[in-house]
Design a protein around this motif. Sequence first.
Motif, PDB file in Angstrom:
ATOM      1  N   TYR A 186       0.826  -1.216   0.000  1.00  0.00           N
ATOM      2  CA  TYR A 186       0.000   0.000   0.000  1.00  0.00           C
ATOM      3  C   TYR A 186       0.856   1.260   0.000  1.00  0.00           C
ATOM      4  CZ  TYR A 186      -3.915  -3.089   1.290  1.00  0.00           C
ATOM      5  OH  TYR A 186      -4.867  -4.065   1.333  1.00  0.00           O
ATOM      6  N   THR A 187       1.997   1.228   0.683  1.00  0.00           N
ATOM      7  CA  THR A 187       2.896   2.387   0.719  1.00  0.00           C
ATOM      8  C   THR A 187       3.513   2.632  -0.656  1.00  0.00           C
ATOM      9  OG1 THR A 187       3.394   2.019   3.051  1.00  0.00           O
ATOM     10  CG2 THR A 187       4.975   3.346   1.796  1.00  0.00           C
ATOM     11  N   LYS A 188       3.960   1.555  -1.303  1.00  0.00           N
ATOM     12  CA  LYS A 188       4.615   1.684  -2.609  1.00  0.00           C
ATOM     13  C   LYS A 188       3.620   1.862  -3.748  1.00  0.00           C
ATOM     14  CE  LYS A 188       8.503  -1.068  -1.073  1.00  0.00           C
ATOM     15  NZ  LYS A 188       9.090  -2.376  -1.041  1.00  0.00           N
ATOM     16  N   THR A 189       2.414   1.323  -3.583  1.00  0.00           N
ATOM     17  CA  THR A 189       1.402   1.361  -4.640  1.00  0.00           C
ATOM     18  C   THR A 189       0.055   1.714  -4.026  1.00  0.00           C
ATOM     19  OG1 THR A 189       2.642  -0.459  -5.670  1.00  0.00           O
ATOM     20  CG2 THR A 189       0.491   0.051  -6.610  1.00  0.00           C
ATOM     21  N   PRO A 190      -0.230   3.002  -3.858  1.00  0.00           N
ATOM     22  CA  PRO A 190      -1.489   3.416  -3.222  1.00  0.00           C
ATOM     23  C   PRO A 190      -2.745   2.902  -3.950  1.00  0.00           C
ATOM     24  CG  PRO A 190       0.019   5.280  -3.416  1.00  0.00           C
ATOM     25  CD  PRO A 190       0.633   4.141  -4.165  1.00  0.00           C
ATOM     26  N   GLN A 191      -2.645   2.652  -5.245  1.00  0.00           N
ATOM     27  CA  GLN A 191      -3.787   2.137  -6.002  1.00  0.00           C
ATOM     28  C   GLN A 191      -4.214   0.760  -5.495  1.00  0.00           C
ATOM     29  OE1 GLN A 191      -0.977   3.361  -7.208  1.00  0.00           O
ATOM     30  NE2 GLN A 191      -1.473   5.034  -8.595  1.00  0.00           N
ATOM     31  N   ALA A 192      -3.275   0.015  -4.919  1.00  0.00           N
ATOM     32  CA  ALA A 192      -3.609  -1.303  -4.365  1.00  0.00           C
ATOM     33  C   ALA A 192      -4.568  -1.167  -3.189  1.00  0.00           C
ATOM     34  CB  ALA A 192      -2.340  -2.037  -3.938  1.00  0.00           C
ATOM     35  N   ARG A 193      -4.423  -0.109  -2.400  1.00  0.00           N
ATOM     36  CA  ARG A 193      -5.330   0.123  -1.271  1.00  0.00           C
ATOM     37  C   ARG A 193      -6.755   0.370  -1.773  1.00  0.00           C
ATOM     38  NH1 ARG A 193      -4.330   1.395   4.013  1.00  0.00           N
ATOM     39  NH2 ARG A 193      -2.203   2.021   3.590  1.00  0.00           N
ATOM     40  N   ALA A 194      -6.889   1.092  -2.876  1.00  0.00           N
ATOM     41  CA  ALA A 194      -8.216   1.345  -3.458  1.00  0.00           C
ATOM     42  C   ALA A 194      -8.849   0.033  -3.934  1.00  0.00           C
ATOM     43  CB  ALA A 194      -8.118   2.336  -4.607  1.00  0.00           C
ATOM     44  N   LEU A 195      -8.035  -0.845  -4.526  1.00  0.00           N
ATOM     45  CA  LEU A 195      -8.546  -2.171  -4.924  1.00  0.00           C
ATOM     46  C   LEU A 195      -8.979  -2.963  -3.693  1.00  0.00           C
ATOM     47  CD1 LEU A 195      -6.150  -3.486  -7.715  1.00  0.00           C
ATOM     48  CD2 LEU A 195      -8.559  -2.899  -7.940  1.00  0.00           C
ATOM     49  N   ALA A 196      -8.192  -2.893  -2.635  1.00  0.00           N
ATOM     50  CA  ALA A 196      -8.487  -3.651  -1.414  1.00  0.00           C
ATOM     51  C   ALA A 196      -9.844  -3.261  -0.839  1.00  0.00           C
ATOM     52  CB  ALA A 196      -7.391  -3.430  -0.375  1.00  0.00           C
ATOM     53  N   GLN A 197     -10.179  -2.000  -0.944  1.00  0.00           N
ATOM     54  CA  GLN A 197     -11.452  -1.534  -0.394  1.00  0.00           C
ATOM     55  C   GLN A 197     -12.646  -2.100  -1.154  1.00  0.00           C
ATOM     56  OE1 GLN A 197     -10.821   2.703  -0.456  1.00  0.00           O
ATOM     57  NE2 GLN A 197      -9.668   2.667   1.457  1.00  0.00           N
ATOM     58  N   ARG A 198     -12.469  -2.474  -2.415  1.00  0.00           N
ATOM     59  CA  ARG A 198     -13.556  -3.021  -3.222  1.00  0.00           C
ATOM     60  C   ARG A 198     -13.496  -4.538  -3.355  1.00  0.00           C
ATOM     61  NH1 ARG A 198     -13.479  -1.081  -8.604  1.00  0.00           N
ATOM     62  NH2 ARG A 198     -15.479  -2.114  -8.797  1.00  0.00           N
ATOM     63  N   ALA A 199     -12.379  -5.139  -2.946  1.00  0.00           N
ATOM     64  CA  ALA A 199     -12.176  -6.580  -3.136  1.00  0.00           C
ATOM     65  C   ALA A 199     -13.076  -7.406  -2.222  1.00  0.00           C
ATOM     66  CB  ALA A 199     -10.711  -6.938  -2.872  1.00  0.00           C
ATOM     67  N   LYS A 200     -13.545  -8.525  -2.751  1.00  0.00           N
ATOM     68  CA  LYS A 200     -14.333  -9.480  -1.960  1.00  0.00           C
ATOM     69  C   LYS A 200     -13.425 -10.287  -1.039  1.00  0.00           C
ATOM     70  CE  LYS A 200     -18.010  -8.413  -4.291  1.00  0.00           C
ATOM     71  NZ  LYS A 200     -18.910  -7.423  -3.791  1.00  0.00           N
TER      72      LYS A 200
END
Length: 189
Positions: free
Chosen positions: A50-64
């Motif tokens: 999440y620190t290196k790739t903030p877009q991954a955090r956005a995916l995590a919020q929508r992931a099942k």
Amino acid sequence: MTKYLRMMAIISIFAIPAGCQMDHSTSASDVKAANAELNREANAALQSLYTKTPQARALAQRAKGILVFPDVLKAGLIAGAHHGEGELIENGKVTGYYATTAASYGLQAGVQRFGYVMFFMTSSALNDLKTSNGFEVGVGPSIVVVDSGMAKSITTSTTQSDIYAFIFDQKGLMAGLGLQGSKITKLSR
């Protein structure tokens, strides 16, 4: 010489999974401690991603569901293998433990450690993981392996695939790294 290379290939295919198996005589407290350690490693791996790739955090919020393999070891000399253990997180809670294993053959030499995270964006893809007797990466739901350049263009409105995978924290020397052909199996612990 060919006989020697074949023997080295066979040894490298079986060495990683055999060396990473838990002893069947482990006590319940040992398993609990191993699970707690894996949980710490998985949380640290997610925070690093999440620190290196903030877009991954956005995916995590929508992931099942989020499948985290914080430490995978890959080694090979012509034939190779990789193995690691991880956990499945749903709604912020660990719901299962999994192993990832793959064997490969080709022009390769070296040893490498890396982590990877798979974001399951649909309930059907997550269900495939949870109900299969060995989820095979590259067979079934569509998987996109996200590199650092692609990650910058990901938004919640552009995500259309079933699963997004991020490979990170690569250490060591090994030519070629991918998830194709990996088999993910549920651990009984």
